[in-house]
Design a protein around this motif. Structure first.
Motif, PDB file in Angstrom:
ATOM      1  N   GLY A  89       0.894  -1.139  -0.036  1.00 43.87           N
ATOM      2  CA  GLY A  89      -0.040   0.024  -0.150  1.00 43.87           C
ATOM      3  C   GLY A  89       0.811   1.407  -0.140  1.00 43.87           C
ATOM      4  O   GLY A  89       0.552   2.218   0.458  1.00 43.87           O
ATOM      5  N   ALA A  90       2.117   1.155  -0.644  1.00 44.54           N
ATOM      6  CA  ALA A  90       2.922   2.161  -0.712  1.00 44.54           C
ATOM      7  C   ALA A  90       3.182   2.868  -2.093  1.00 44.54           C
ATOM      8  O   ALA A  90       2.883   2.303  -3.076  1.00 44.54           O
ATOM      9  CB  ALA A  90       4.362   1.826  -0.220  1.00 44.54           C
ATOM     10  N   GLY A  91       3.738   4.160  -2.452  1.00 51.90           N
ATOM     11  CA  GLY A  91       4.108   4.580  -3.580  1.00 51.90           C
ATOM     12  C   GLY A  91       5.440   3.675  -3.960  1.00 51.90           C
ATOM     13  O   GLY A  91       5.945   3.279  -3.059  1.00 51.90           O
ATOM     14  N   PHE A  92       5.604   3.973  -5.550  1.00 52.05           N
ATOM     15  CA  PHE A  92       6.871   3.717  -5.857  1.00 52.05           C
ATOM     16  C   PHE A  92       7.573   4.734  -6.660  1.00 52.05           C
ATOM     17  O   PHE A  92       7.114   5.467  -7.182  1.00 52.05           O
ATOM     18  CB  PHE A  92       6.508   2.663  -7.199  1.00 52.05           C
ATOM     19  CG  PHE A  92       7.676   2.177  -7.781  1.00 52.05           C
ATOM     20  CD1 PHE A  92       8.867   1.287  -7.556  1.00 52.05           C
ATOM     21  CD2 PHE A  92       7.769   2.851  -9.222  1.00 52.05           C
ATOM     22  CE1 PHE A  92       9.671   0.969  -8.263  1.00 52.05           C
ATOM     23  CE2 PHE A  92       8.942   2.545 -10.040  1.00 52.05           C
ATOM     24  CZ  PHE A  92       9.624   1.675  -9.419  1.00 52.05           C
ATOM     25  N   VAL A  93       9.032   4.474  -6.297  1.00 51.82           N
ATOM     26  CA  VAL A  93       9.794   5.710  -6.757  1.00 51.82           C
ATOM     27  C   VAL A  93      11.056   4.929  -7.496  1.00 51.82           C
ATOM     28  O   VAL A  93      11.716   4.011  -6.762  1.00 51.82           O
ATOM     29  CB  VAL A  93      10.356   6.517  -5.361  1.00 51.82           C
ATOM     30  CG1 VAL A  93      11.445   7.478  -6.102  1.00 51.82           C
ATOM     31  CG2 VAL A  93       9.380   7.337  -4.718  1.00 51.82           C
ATOM     32  N   PRO A  94      11.526   5.354  -8.751  1.00 51.68           N
ATOM     33  CA  PRO A  94      12.608   4.780  -9.501  1.00 51.68           C
ATOM     34  C   PRO A  94      13.718   5.751  -9.189  1.00 51.68           C
ATOM     35  O   PRO A  94      13.840   6.811  -9.004  1.00 51.68           O
ATOM     36  CB  PRO A  94      12.153   5.019 -10.881  1.00 51.68           C
ATOM     37  CG  PRO A  94      11.424   6.144 -11.033  1.00 51.68           C
ATOM     38  CD  PRO A  94      10.509   6.217  -9.517  1.00 51.68           C
ATOM     39  N   VAL A  95      14.921   4.782  -9.007  1.00 52.51           N
ATOM     40  CA  VAL A  95      16.157   5.411  -8.896  1.00 52.51           C
ATOM     41  C   VAL A  95      16.707   4.979 -10.228  1.00 52.51           C
ATOM     42  O   VAL A  95      16.712   3.632 -10.383  1.00 52.51           O
ATOM     43  CB  VAL A  95      16.940   4.903  -7.488  1.00 52.51           C
ATOM     44  CG1 VAL A  95      18.326   5.146  -7.784  1.00 52.51           C
ATOM     45  CG2 VAL A  95      16.482   5.554  -6.638  1.00 52.51           C
ATOM     46  N   ARG A  96      17.363   5.749 -11.084  1.00 51.27           N
ATOM     47  CA  ARG A  96      17.914   5.647 -12.256  1.00 51.27           C
ATOM     48  C   ARG A  96      19.310   5.947 -12.659  1.00 51.27           C
ATOM     49  O   ARG A  96      19.851   6.801 -11.694  1.00 51.27           O
ATOM     50  CB  ARG A  96      16.952   6.380 -13.377  1.00 51.27           C
ATOM     51  CG  ARG A  96      15.414   5.684 -13.281  1.00 51.27           C
ATOM     52  CD  ARG A  96      14.662   5.939 -14.457  1.00 51.27           C
ATOM     53  NE  ARG A  96      15.249   4.793 -15.421  1.00 51.27           N
ATOM     54  CZ  ARG A  96      15.101   4.932 -16.646  1.00 51.27           C
ATOM     55  NH1 ARG A  96      13.773   5.601 -17.153  1.00 51.27           N
ATOM     56  NH2 ARG A  96      15.522   3.992 -17.522  1.00 51.27           N
ATOM     57  N   LYS A  97      19.792   5.407 -13.638  1.00 48.38           N
ATOM     58  CA  LYS A  97      21.279   5.982 -13.921  1.00 48.38           C
ATOM     59  C   LYS A  97      21.009   7.311 -14.593  1.00 48.38           C
ATOM     60  O   LYS A  97      20.026   7.983 -14.998  1.00 48.38           O
ATOM     61  CB  LYS A  97      21.879   4.958 -14.885  1.00 48.38           C
ATOM     62  CG  LYS A  97      21.961   3.451 -14.416  1.00 48.38           C
ATOM     63  CD  LYS A  97      22.935   2.777 -14.853  1.00 48.38           C
ATOM     64  CE  LYS A  97      22.831   1.426 -14.029  1.00 48.38           C
ATOM     65  NZ  LYS A  97      22.864   0.283 -14.544  1.00 48.38           N
ATOM     66  N   THR A  98      22.319   8.060 -14.656  1.00 45.10           N
ATOM     67  CA  THR A  98      22.339   9.336 -14.962  1.00 45.10           C
ATOM     68  C   THR A  98      21.702   9.611 -16.520  1.00 45.10           C
ATOM     69  O   THR A  98      21.992   8.853 -17.120  1.00 45.10           O
ATOM     70  CB  THR A  98      23.842   9.695 -15.369  1.00 45.10           C
ATOM     71  OG1 THR A  98      24.437   9.441 -14.018  1.00 45.10           O
ATOM     72  CG2 THR A  98      24.101  11.187 -15.682  1.00 45.10           C
ATOM     73  N   GLY A  99      20.873  10.643 -16.447  1.00 43.82           N
ATOM     74  CA  GLY A  99      20.099  11.381 -17.643  1.00 43.82           C
ATOM     75  C   GLY A  99      19.165  10.435 -18.008  1.00 43.82           C
ATOM     76  O   GLY A  99      18.444  10.859 -19.152  1.00 43.82           O
ATOM     77  N   LYS A 100      18.498   9.645 -17.081  1.00 41.25           N
ATOM     78  CA  LYS A 100      17.208   8.960 -17.618  1.00 41.25           C
ATOM     79  C   LYS A 100      15.898   9.438 -16.952  1.00 41.25           C
ATOM     80  O   LYS A 100      15.028   9.200 -17.316  1.00 41.25           O
ATOM     81  CB  LYS A 100      17.439   7.394 -16.959  1.00 41.25           C
ATOM     82  CG  LYS A 100      18.281   6.854 -17.593  1.00 41.25           C
ATOM     83  CD  LYS A 100      18.304   6.127 -18.940  1.00 41.25           C
ATOM     84  CE  LYS A 100      19.666   5.225 -19.267  1.00 41.25           C
ATOM     85  NZ  LYS A 100      19.035   4.536 -20.473  1.00 41.25           N
ATOM     86  N   LEU A 101      16.003  10.294 -15.774  1.00 40.64           N
ATOM     87  CA  LEU A 101      14.995  10.965 -15.281  1.00 40.64           C
ATOM     88  C   LEU A 101      14.895  12.590 -15.836  1.00 40.64           C
ATOM     89  O   LEU A 101      15.913  13.257 -15.724  1.00 40.64           O
ATOM     90  CB  LEU A 101      15.157  11.170 -13.676  1.00 40.64           C
ATOM     91  CG  LEU A 101      14.952   9.705 -12.981  1.00 40.64           C
ATOM     92  CD1 LEU A 101      15.227   9.812 -11.624  1.00 40.64           C
ATOM     93  CD2 LEU A 101      13.727   9.174 -13.172  1.00 40.64           C
ATOM     94  N   PRO A 102      13.656  12.828 -16.219  1.00 39.55           N
ATOM     95  CA  PRO A 102      13.308  14.220 -16.545  1.00 39.55           C
ATOM     96  C   PRO A 102      13.265  15.099 -15.291  1.00 39.55           C
ATOM     97  O   PRO A 102      12.924  14.511 -14.182  1.00 39.55           O
ATOM     98  CB  PRO A 102      12.001  14.121 -17.439  1.00 39.55           C
ATOM     99  CG  PRO A 102      11.352  13.156 -16.587  1.00 39.55           C
ATOM    100  CD  PRO A 102      12.524  12.021 -16.437  1.00 39.55           C
ATOM    101  N   GLY A 103      13.503  16.390 -15.415  1.00 40.02           N
ATOM    102  CA  GLY A 103      13.179  17.275 -14.296  1.00 40.02           C
ATOM    103  C   GLY A 103      14.548  17.430 -13.140  1.00 40.02           C
ATOM    104  O   GLY A 103      15.638  16.760 -13.548  1.00 40.02           O
ATOM    105  N   ALA A 104      14.184  18.122 -12.329  1.00 39.64           N
ATOM    106  CA  ALA A 104      15.451  18.180 -11.197  1.00 39.64           C
ATOM    107  C   ALA A 104      15.744  16.727 -10.267  1.00 39.64           C
ATOM    108  O   ALA A 104      14.871  16.088  -9.939  1.00 39.64           O
ATOM    109  CB  ALA A 104      14.957  19.099 -10.090  1.00 39.64           C
TER     110      ALA A 104
END
Length: 188
Positions: A89-104
């Motif tokens: 019942g929790a949210g999911f957050v991705p941790v990605r390699k450099t340059g894969k996430l948009p935004g700050a």
């Protein structure tokens, strides 16, 4: 071969070693480099009962108390962390390699068994005081988990533990986690 339990069968299963999981992991010799035996979880993911049983076992092994977010580490950690988050019942957050996430984003460098790399998380992905579980497929040298924990803490959240399917105990990663609780379903 012992059959994988159904999702409902695993609710009370002991976490820490099930032969049915090992039966669904194949060894790939000399990958990604000569001398390494890669533990491939693809057969585990392709069997719906084994996949559901694994997700339930990971969720059952979480330390006490609420979990607000589950962080999955690119890329196989995503596959496991998202359904674990739903089970909890929790949210999911991705941790990605450099340059894969948009935004700050905020970044953390780390060492792997074969190279160094950088992980990133969105700066607004977690709130101060949230309780976070890290999920990945393998705990090896511990570098990825330690870097992910540093990212989570840099945003003011609390890391409650690390859950993974496989621990490569001979690489000593658990010792690098400090005071973090770690749960591995199987160990080599």
């Amino acid at each position: 071969m012992e059959p994988a339990p159904s999702a409902l069968d695993t609710a009370g299963a002991a976490v820490g070693g099930s032969e049915w999981i090992k039966d669904h992991i194949r060894d790939i010799p000399d990958f990604p480099k000569p001398g390494v035996v890669y533990k491939d979880i693809t057969p585990l993911l392709s069997d719906p009962r084994a996949f559901a049983g694994t997700v339930d076992a990971l969720a059952a092994g979480v330390p006490g108390g609420r979990i607000d977010k589950v962080v999955g580490i690119e890329a196989r950690g995503f596959i496991l962390a998202a359904p674990v988050a739903l089970r909890l019942g929790a949210g999911f957050v991705p941790v990605r390699k450099t340059g894969k996430l948009p935004g700050a984003v905020t970044s953390q460098s780390y060492e792997l068994e074969y190279r160094s790399d950088v992980l990133e998380i969105h700066t607004d992905a977690l709130e101060i005081g949230e309780r976070v579980l890290i999920v990945d497929d393998v705990l090896a040298t511990g570098g990825t988990a330690v870097a992910t924990a540093a990212l989570i803490r840099s945003l003011g959240a609390e890391v409650v533990g690390v859950a993974c399917v496989i621990e490569l105990a001979f690489l000593g990663g658990r010792g690098k986690l400090g005071d973090l609780d770690a749960v591995a379903l199987i160990s080599y």
